[in-house]
Design an enzyme around this catalytic site. Structure first.
Site, mmCIF file in Angstrom:
data_model
loop_
_atom_site.group_PDB
_atom_site.id
_atom_site.type_symbol
_atom_site.label_atom_id
_atom_site.label_comp_id
_atom_site.label_asym_id
_atom_site.label_seq_id
_atom_site.Cartn_x
_atom_site.Cartn_y
_atom_site.Cartn_z
ATOM 1 N N ASP A 1 0.735 -1.105 0.050
ATOM 2 C CA ASP A 1 -0.178 -0.015 -0.044
ATOM 3 C C ASP A 1 0.897 1.238 -0.175
ATOM 4 O O ASP A 1 1.703 1.410 0.695
ATOM 5 C CB ASP A 1 -0.854 -0.082 1.350
ATOM 6 N N ASP B 1 -8.107 4.076 -8.435
ATOM 7 C CA ASP B 1 -9.472 3.411 -8.355
ATOM 8 C C ASP B 1 -10.536 4.552 -7.887
ATOM 9 O O ASP B 1 -10.152 5.519 -7.146
ATOM 10 C CB ASP B 1 -9.628 2.327 -7.081
ATOM 11 N N LYS C 1 -18.824 6.441 -5.593
ATOM 12 C CA LYS C 1 -20.207 7.003 -5.083
ATOM 13 C C LYS C 1 -19.677 7.918 -3.870
ATOM 14 O O LYS C 1 -18.760 7.687 -3.284
ATOM 15 C CB LYS C 1 -20.628 5.864 -4.448
ATOM 16 N N ASP D 1 -10.150 9.299 -14.587
ATOM 17 C CA ASP D 1 -11.210 9.079 -15.546
ATOM 18 C C ASP D 1 -12.430 9.313 -14.993
ATOM 19 O O ASP D 1 -13.631 8.630 -15.553
ATOM 20 C CB ASP D 1 -11.118 8.036 -16.619
HETATM 21 C C1 LIG Z 1 -7.673 1.227 -11.665
HETATM 22 S S1 LIG Z 1 -6.107 0.716 -11.660
HETATM 23 C C2 LIG Z 1 -5.188 1.587 -12.797
HETATM 24 C C3 LIG Z 1 -3.752 0.612 -13.196
HETATM 25 C C4 LIG Z 1 -3.028 1.386 -14.016
HETATM 26 N N1 LIG Z 1 -2.526 2.681 -13.447
HETATM 27 C C5 LIG Z 1 -3.398 1.631 -15.375
HETATM 28 O O1 LIG Z 1 -3.563 3.010 -15.659
HETATM 29 O O2 LIG Z 1 -4.158 0.675 -16.032
HETATM 30 C C6 LIG Z 1 -5.412 1.127 -10.136
HETATM 31 C C7 LIG Z 1 -4.453 0.276 -9.350
HETATM 32 O O3 LIG Z 1 -3.910 0.913 -8.190
HETATM 33 C C8 LIG Z 1 -3.676 0.052 -7.320
HETATM 34 N N2 LIG Z 1 -4.038 0.591 -5.907
HETATM 35 C C9 LIG Z 1 -5.166 0.779 -5.440
HETATM 36 N N3 LIG Z 1 -4.846 1.383 -4.218
HETATM 37 C C10 LIG Z 1 -3.645 1.348 -3.840
HETATM 38 C C11 LIG Z 1 -2.593 1.638 -2.880
HETATM 39 N N4 LIG Z 1 -3.341 2.336 -1.775
HETATM 40 N N5 LIG Z 1 -1.359 1.484 -2.786
HETATM 41 C C12 LIG Z 1 -0.886 0.802 -3.966
HETATM 42 N N6 LIG Z 1 -1.578 0.378 -5.239
HETATM 43 C C13 LIG Z 1 -2.821 0.677 -5.092
HETATM 44 C C14 LIG Z 1 -4.575 -1.339 -7.612
HETATM 45 O O4 LIG Z 1 -4.030 -2.501 -7.135
HETATM 46 C C15 LIG Z 1 -4.671 -0.977 -9.366
HETATM 47 O O5 LIG Z 1 -3.674 -2.053 -9.638
#
Ligand SMILES: C[S@@+](CC[C@H](N)C(=O)[O-])C[C@H]1O[C@@H](n2cnc3c(N)ncnc32)[C@H](O)[C@@H]1O
Length: 222
Positions: free
Chosen positions: A113, A135, A139, A171
């Site tokens: 994380d 992510d 909501k 996005d």
């Molecule tokens: C929606 S995906 C986008 C992935 C990539 N950047 C792309 O543009 O295709 C979000 C990514 O962030 C990672 N992620 C979410 N929260 C995180 C955190 N607190 N620390 C590290 N990675 C995180 C998720 O595992 C996921 O791989």
């Protein structure tokens, strides 16, 4: 093999956990073995070790690694650290780095994380921080779960060198608006034209769905 990669299970689900963490148990034994092998070459075992490695460039949430690969290829002079919690993505990213011959020490992966890493990093040490398609937690009641919340953006600002750049691609209109509002309240940040964005899975998905992709960048002035 690094302990945080070899441990199959994520921490128990909590209210602020990204959705993608819940899918970590789906890897086959073969994939787990390759993950361990790749991790031995490319991963740093924990945030303290990653901070001691002294990264200069950070790719937060690299997903399947397209942006991390592009960054490492474009910046052979930098110490590039990719951070993501999602094991299948870590494996894909490390496979791609090895295939590209980038297991030579200038790029590393932290399977963790990112909010556990940020406190450990040295202020004014980063020249670039990028986070593409975090992510969205669209909501209203889930807004507090968004990664790029005010405390995180303030810490990233402290970590940038003067002249360093924060590049964010989002996005979701509401999320993008909240990041703009927050950064406008951070006096040290000045908005600049956003750098080019590499193709990523979630970028392709957003455009295919007809969503507006907000590519935004700021530089730390002082
Ligand atoms: C929606 S995906 C986008 C992935 C990539 N950047 C792309 O543009 O295709 C979000 C990514 O962030 C990672 N992620 C979410 N929260 C995180 C955190 N607190 N620390 C590290 N990675 C995180 C998720 O595992 C996921 O791989």
């Amino acid at each position: 093999m690094s302990p945080s990669v070899s441990t199959p299970g994520p921490p128990p689900p909590g209210p602020f956990q990204p959705r993608s963490w819940r899918n970590r148990g789906r890897m086959s034994d073969e994939h787990r073995a390759r993950l361990a092998e790749r991790a031995a070459a490319l991963a740093l075992p924990n945030p303290a070790t990653a901070a001691a490695w002294a990264p200069t460039v950070l790719d937060i949430g690299f997903g399947y690694g397209e942006s991390l690969l592009a960054l490492a290829q474009a910046r052979p002079d930098a110490r590039v650290l990719g951070v993501d919690v999602h094991s299948p993505g870590q494996l894909r990213a490390m496979d791609a780095l090895v295939d590209a011959g980038l297991d030579d020490g200038t790029v590393r992966v932290l399977p963790a994380d990112v909010t556990a890493l940020l406190p450990a990093l040295t202020p004014s040490s980063l020249e670039l921080v990028q986070a593409f398609h975090p992510d969205p937690w669209p909501k209203r009641r889930h807004a507090a779960r968004r990664l790029l919340r005010p405390t995180v953006l303030a810490r990233i600002t402290e970590l940038l060198r003067p002249g360093g750049v924060l590049h964010v691609v989002i996005d979701n209109d509401t999320y993008a608006g909240s990041v703009r509002e927050t950064t406008a309240d951070i006096p040290a940040l000045q908005e600049i034209p956003a750098p080019e964005v590499p193709e990523t899975k979630y970028g392709r998905r957003a455009r295919a769905a007809g969503r507006t992709v907000h590519s935004m960048a700021w530089t730390r002035q002082t």
